[in-house]
Design an enzyme around this catalytic site. Structure first.
Site, PDB file in Angstrom:
ATOM      1  N   ASP A  45      16.546   1.112  -3.430  1.00 52.36           N
ATOM      2  CA  ASP A  45      16.451   2.450  -2.602  1.00 52.36           C
ATOM      3  C   ASP A  45      17.004   2.705  -1.151  1.00 52.36           C
ATOM      4  O   ASP A  45      17.488   3.668  -1.066  1.00 52.36           O
ATOM      5  CB  ASP A  45      14.972   2.989  -2.961  1.00 52.36           C
ATOM      6  CG  ASP A  45      14.690   3.260  -4.509  1.00 52.36           C
ATOM      7  OD1 ASP A  45      15.377   3.586  -5.308  1.00 52.36           O
ATOM      8  OD2 ASP A  45      13.345   3.054  -4.609  1.00 52.36           O
ATOM      9  N   GLY A  46      16.534   1.798  -0.705  1.00 54.55           N
ATOM     10  CA  GLY A  46      17.061   1.615   0.956  1.00 54.55           C
ATOM     11  C   GLY A  46      18.407   1.746   0.961  1.00 54.55           C
ATOM     12  O   GLY A  46      18.879   2.512   1.782  1.00 54.55           O
ATOM     13  N   GLU A 123      11.861  11.559   3.588  1.00 48.08           N
ATOM     14  CA  GLU A 123      10.920  12.229   4.507  1.00 48.08           C
ATOM     15  C   GLU A 123      11.312  12.085   5.781  1.00 48.08           C
ATOM     16  O   GLU A 123      12.226  11.577   6.350  1.00 48.08           O
ATOM     17  CB  GLU A 123       9.409  11.370   4.553  1.00 48.08           C
ATOM     18  CG  GLU A 123       9.179  10.027   5.276  1.00 48.08           C
ATOM     19  CD  GLU A 123       9.820   8.733   4.454  1.00 48.08           C
ATOM     20  OE1 GLU A 123      10.935   8.301   5.137  1.00 48.08           O
ATOM     21  OE2 GLU A 123       9.463   8.412   3.552  1.00 48.08           O
ATOM     22  N   GLN A 225      15.561   6.207  12.947  1.00 48.24           N
ATOM     23  CA  GLN A 225      14.250   6.417  13.858  1.00 48.24           C
ATOM     24  C   GLN A 225      14.962   6.630  15.215  1.00 48.24           C
ATOM     25  O   GLN A 225      15.736   5.787  15.834  1.00 48.24           O
ATOM     26  CB  GLN A 225      13.348   5.039  13.824  1.00 48.24           C
ATOM     27  CG  GLN A 225      12.374   5.492  15.005  1.00 48.24           C
ATOM     28  CD  GLN A 225      11.143   4.437  14.748  1.00 48.24           C
ATOM     29  OE1 GLN A 225      10.479   4.197  13.795  1.00 48.24           O
ATOM     30  NE2 GLN A 225      10.996   3.603  15.668  1.00 48.24           N
TER      31      GLN A 225
END
Ligand code: NAP
Length: 266
Positions: A45-46, A123, A225
């Site tokens: 998924d990453g 998210e 991030q």
């Protein structure tokens, strides 16, 4: 048809990538990393998150398909031994396209009305780099609560099985255009109060976080991030854009949930 491949870059994923390129080229498809119509993600998924962000500027023209070289994924649900079958179906265009909702994140800065907008497939989270996060949470222009705690997470329906689930959020079917706000370790005592439950918001609602303390925040968008300085507010809404997945067979979402978290036949 033009295709591209995103690999997790381990030995097995790279081997499968080479095989897939050879097969697809033999079938007359063209390898084009710039303007692919279909993107195969080989890894987990990453890996699909990376593929999504690489092609997020052309979502309307791109369909994604994921092959997992580790455990079953939510975005990566094909197994390596099925690669030939998958290649044949791609070359014959034997697939339908399903769309999942995305989250739009807008960060407004204190200086000169500057802002930055991002799209999230899973998210976005907000944390304070050093101290407790203190944010006013506004829903549809109306003050809802003053949050104090480790952080806040706004997830998409397809991201609800990722970080959101670890925070006690509900799993939401990706056919629902919604976003979900979950708390990370909120402070709740006689003085400070938060709702203490995940909130599921529909597509026409807006959530705005306004800093009470700090102006610098760690904001994540999926695996990315960044430290954002001098933040005035962070706005979340369900995006008008959608991510498109190529579907070759039925693999119901709840079956994927059960195979991933309860018991797998693999
Ligand atoms: P990572 O830390 O290397 O992997 C995070 C894990 O989340 C991997 O096992 C990944 O699956 C899985 N994952 C990703 N999207 C998912 C989804 N929609 N449903 C279920 N599982 C999912 O980081 P990464 O690979 O770069 O992925 C970034 C994601 O990590 C973030 O978007 C966030 O959702 C997640 N995350 C989770 C936690 C937590 O659960 N406490 C904390 C931080 C971040 P694969 O192994 O198949 O790649």
């Amino acid at each position: 048809m033009k295709f591209a491949i995103q690999s997790r870059n381990d030995e097995l994923s790279n081997k499968l990538m080479d095989e897939a390129i050879e097969y697809l080229t033999d079938f007359g498809l063209i390898y084009d990393e710039v303007k692919p119509e279909i993107v195969l993600s080989i890894g987990g998924d990453g890996t699909l998150l990376h593929a999504f962000h690489k092609y997020q500027h052309r979502l309307k023209e791109t369909a994604f398909v994921g092959i997992h070289t580790g455990h079953l994924g939510f975005y990566a649900d094909w197994i390596p031994s099925e690669i030939e079958k998958l290649v044949i179906s791609i070359s014959r265009k034997e697939f339908e396209v399903i769309e999942y909702p995305l989250l739009e994140v807008t960060i407004n800065y204190q200086h000169m009305d500057q802002s930055a907008t991002y799209l999230a497939l899973n998210e976005s989270t907000v944390k304070s780099p050093e101290v407790t996060l203190v944010m006013d949470v506004e829903l549809n222009n109306s003050h809802f609560e003053r949050f104090r705690g480790d952080g806040l997470c706004m997830s998409t329906p397809s991201g609800s099985t990722a970080y959101n689930k670890a925070l006690g959020g509900a799993i939401i079917h990706p056919s629902l255009p919604a976003m979900q706000l979950t708390e990370m370790a909120s402070i709740n005592n006689r003085v400070f109060r938060t709702v203490g439950a995940p909130l599921v918001l529909p597509a026409h609602h807006r959530c705005v976080l306004t800093p009470v303390k700090g102006p610098d925040f760690m904001v994540t968008v999926d695996h990315l991030q960044l430290l954002h300085k001098d933040v005035k507010s962070i706005q979340y809404r369900v995006s008008d854009e959608k991510v498109r997945f190529a579907r070759f067979r039925t693999f119901p979402f709840w079956k994927r949930v059960s195979d991933s978290f309860i018991d797998s036949d693999e």
